[in-house]
Write a protein that holds these residues in place. Structure first.
Motif, PDB file in Angstrom:
ATOM      1  N   LEU A  91      26.976   8.576 -37.496  1.00 18.02           N
ATOM      2  CA  LEU A  91      27.973   7.690 -36.889  1.00 18.02           C
ATOM      3  C   LEU A  91      27.659   6.237 -37.192  1.00 18.02           C
ATOM      4  O   LEU A  91      26.526   5.789 -37.047  1.00 18.02           O
ATOM      5  N   GLU A  92      28.677   5.518 -37.574  1.00 18.34           N
ATOM      6  CA  GLU A  92      28.511   4.129 -37.959  1.00 18.34           C
ATOM      7  C   GLU A  92      29.784   3.368 -37.639  1.00 18.34           C
ATOM      8  O   GLU A  92      30.877   3.891 -37.851  1.00 18.34           O
ATOM      9  N   VAL A  93      29.665   2.153 -37.151  1.00 17.79           N
ATOM     10  CA  VAL A  93      30.858   1.336 -36.911  1.00 17.79           C
ATOM     11  C   VAL A  93      31.557   1.081 -38.248  1.00 17.79           C
ATOM     12  O   VAL A  93      30.917   0.785 -39.249  1.00 17.79           O
ATOM     13  N   GLY A  94      32.880   1.243 -38.247  1.00 15.22           N
ATOM     14  CA  GLY A  94      33.642   1.044 -39.485  1.00 15.22           C
ATOM     15  C   GLY A  94      33.915   2.331 -40.216  1.00 15.22           C
ATOM     16  O   GLY A  94      34.751   2.371 -41.127  1.00 15.22           O
ATOM     17  N   MET A  95      33.220   3.411 -39.832  1.00 15.05           N
ATOM     18  CA  MET A  95      33.394   4.692 -40.505  1.00 15.05           C
ATOM     19  C   MET A  95      34.742   5.309 -40.123  1.00 15.05           C
ATOM     20  O   MET A  95      35.145   5.275 -38.969  1.00 15.05           O
ATOM     21  N   SER A  96      35.427   5.860 -41.108  1.00  9.94           N
ATOM     22  CA  SER A  96      36.680   6.562 -40.840  1.00  9.94           C
ATOM     23  C   SER A  96      36.501   8.039 -41.106  1.00  9.94           C
ATOM     24  O   SER A  96      35.762   8.435 -42.002  1.00  9.94           O
ATOM     25  N   SER A  97      37.170   8.852 -40.303  1.00 10.15           N
ATOM     26  CA  SER A  97      37.105  10.285 -40.516  1.00 10.15           C
ATOM     27  C   SER A  97      38.382  10.912 -39.979  1.00 10.15           C
ATOM     28  O   SER A  97      39.255  10.217 -39.474  1.00 10.15           O
ATOM     29  N   TYR A  98      38.475  12.225 -40.090  1.00 14.48           N
ATOM     30  CA  TYR A  98      39.660  12.925 -39.625  1.00 14.48           C
ATOM     31  C   TYR A  98      39.335  13.775 -38.407  1.00 14.48           C
ATOM     32  O   TYR A  98      38.261  14.345 -38.301  1.00 14.48           O
ATOM     33  N   ALA A  99      40.285  13.834 -37.498  1.00  8.01           N
ATOM     34  CA  ALA A  99      40.150  14.695 -36.330  1.00  8.01           C
ATOM     35  C   ALA A  99      41.321  15.657 -36.309  1.00  8.01           C
ATOM     36  O   ALA A  99      42.391  15.369 -36.838  1.00  8.01           O
ATOM     37  N   GLN A 100      41.084  16.815 -35.679  1.00 12.28           N
ATOM     38  CA  GLN A 100      42.144  17.813 -35.516  1.00 12.28           C
ATOM     39  C   GLN A 100      43.049  17.389 -34.352  1.00 12.28           C
ATOM     40  O   GLN A 100      42.557  16.976 -33.317  1.00 12.28           O
ATOM     41  N   THR A 101      44.344  17.481 -34.548  1.00 15.73           N
ATOM     42  CA  THR A 101      45.255  17.188 -33.441  1.00 15.73           C
ATOM     43  C   THR A 101      45.634  18.486 -32.747  1.00 15.73           C
ATOM     44  O   THR A 101      45.386  19.569 -33.272  1.00 15.73           O
ATOM     45  N   GLU A 102      46.275  18.356 -31.566  1.00 18.52           N
ATOM     46  CA  GLU A 102      46.638  19.539 -30.785  1.00 18.52           C
ATOM     47  C   GLU A 102      47.576  20.471 -31.531  1.00 18.52           C
ATOM     48  O   GLU A 102      47.532  21.682 -31.368  1.00 18.52           O
ATOM     49  N   ASN A 103      48.444  19.904 -32.373  1.00 19.19           N
ATOM     50  CA  ASN A 103      49.396  20.753 -33.095  1.00 19.19           C
ATOM     51  C   ASN A 103      48.839  21.267 -34.426  1.00 19.19           C
ATOM     52  O   ASN A 103      49.577  21.792 -35.254  1.00 19.19           O
ATOM     53  N   GLY A 104      47.523  21.124 -34.627  1.00 18.30           N
ATOM     54  CA  GLY A 104      46.897  21.702 -35.812  1.00 18.30           C
ATOM     55  C   GLY A 104      46.889  20.788 -37.026  1.00 18.30           C
ATOM     56  O   GLY A 104      46.369  21.145 -38.074  1.00 18.30           O
ATOM     57  N   GLY A 105      47.473  19.621 -36.902  1.00 17.60           N
ATOM     58  CA  GLY A 105      47.425  18.659 -38.011  1.00 17.60           C
ATOM     59  C   GLY A 105      46.128  17.875 -37.986  1.00 17.60           C
ATOM     60  O   GLY A 105      45.212  18.181 -37.217  1.00 17.60           O
ATOM     61  N   THR A 106      46.048  16.872 -38.830  1.00 13.31           N
ATOM     62  CA  THR A 106      44.873  16.012 -38.794  1.00 13.31           C
ATOM     63  C   THR A 106      45.325  14.574 -38.594  1.00 13.31           C
ATOM     64  O   THR A 106      46.429  14.203 -38.964  1.00 13.31           O
ATOM     65  N   THR A 107      44.473  13.799 -37.991  1.00 17.87           N
ATOM     66  CA  THR A 107      44.767  12.387 -37.802  1.00 17.87           C
ATOM     67  C   THR A 107      43.510  11.593 -38.133  1.00 17.87           C
ATOM     68  O   THR A 107      42.398  12.064 -37.928  1.00 17.87           O
ATOM     69  N   MET A 108      43.702  10.422 -38.686  1.00 12.07           N
ATOM     70  CA  MET A 108      42.556   9.639 -39.082  1.00 12.07           C
ATOM     71  C   MET A 108      42.150   8.695 -37.961  1.00 12.07           C
ATOM     72  O   MET A 108      42.988   8.198 -37.241  1.00 12.07           O
TER      73      MET A 108
END
Ligand code: ZN
Length: 177
Positions: A91-108
């Protein structure tokens, strides 16, 4: 001569800059970008500014955030416990990644603060809140095919969609299939 309108496919070279002149995206020197007009393939302001343009036209325009990727929304900040990222996440400040959304998509998301076990993440689009300046040259305008209209995106060269049947995956994540 064909003009850019709803349900046409436009081919363009473009450069996108921030207000300070920094180029964030361009396809100049490469292949033209093709997109189906009026089907949310592009941000709304980009299409609106090109309506009525024909091959050879060059347009430069400035889009405020509400016509580009939207204003930044303070409600899209969340503080979560470090443990949700798993034991070995770097984990680092400024780092971007993807998370799973409730409807199964991804969000950054982007990490904006780390305070002990508390990690603050920002789910705003990285371009949210930015004013964007585009220079666009139109190199192709044609009517969309029935198939393109049913898919909701352009096909062929420069479109990123070279499949011929709707059952094939788009690869664009547009969710039309
Ligand atoms: Zn398609």
């Amino acid at each position: 001569m064909a003009k850019i309108a709803q349900d046409t496919v436009a081919g363009v070279f473009y450069s996108g800059k921030f207000e300070d002149g920094e180029v964030f995206d361009t396809n100049e020197g490469g292949e033209p970008l093709s997109f189906l007009v009026g089907h949310r393939q592009m941000i709304s302001g980009f299409e609106e500014e090109l309506i009525g343009a024909k091959v050879g036209d060059k347009r430069t325009f400035t889009l405020s955030p509400n016509r580009a990727y939207g204003e930044r929304n303070e409600d899209l900040f969340q503080t979560v416990n470090k443990s949700v990222f798993g034991p070995n996440a770097p984990l680092e400040v400024g780092m971007s990644s993807y998370a799973q959304t409730e409807n199964g998509g991804t969000t950054m998301f982007t990490i904006t603060e780390i305070d002990g076990d508390d990690v603050t993440v920002d789910f705003n689009h990285v371009m949210a809140g930015k004013t964007l300046v585009f220079s666009v040259e139109v190199v192709d305008v044609r009517d969309a095919t029935a198939e393109e209209l049913s898919h909701g995106h352009a096909h062929g060269r420069g479109s990123g969609n070279n499949h011929s049947s709707k059952s094939e995956s788009c690869g664009t994540g547009c969710g039309c299939h």
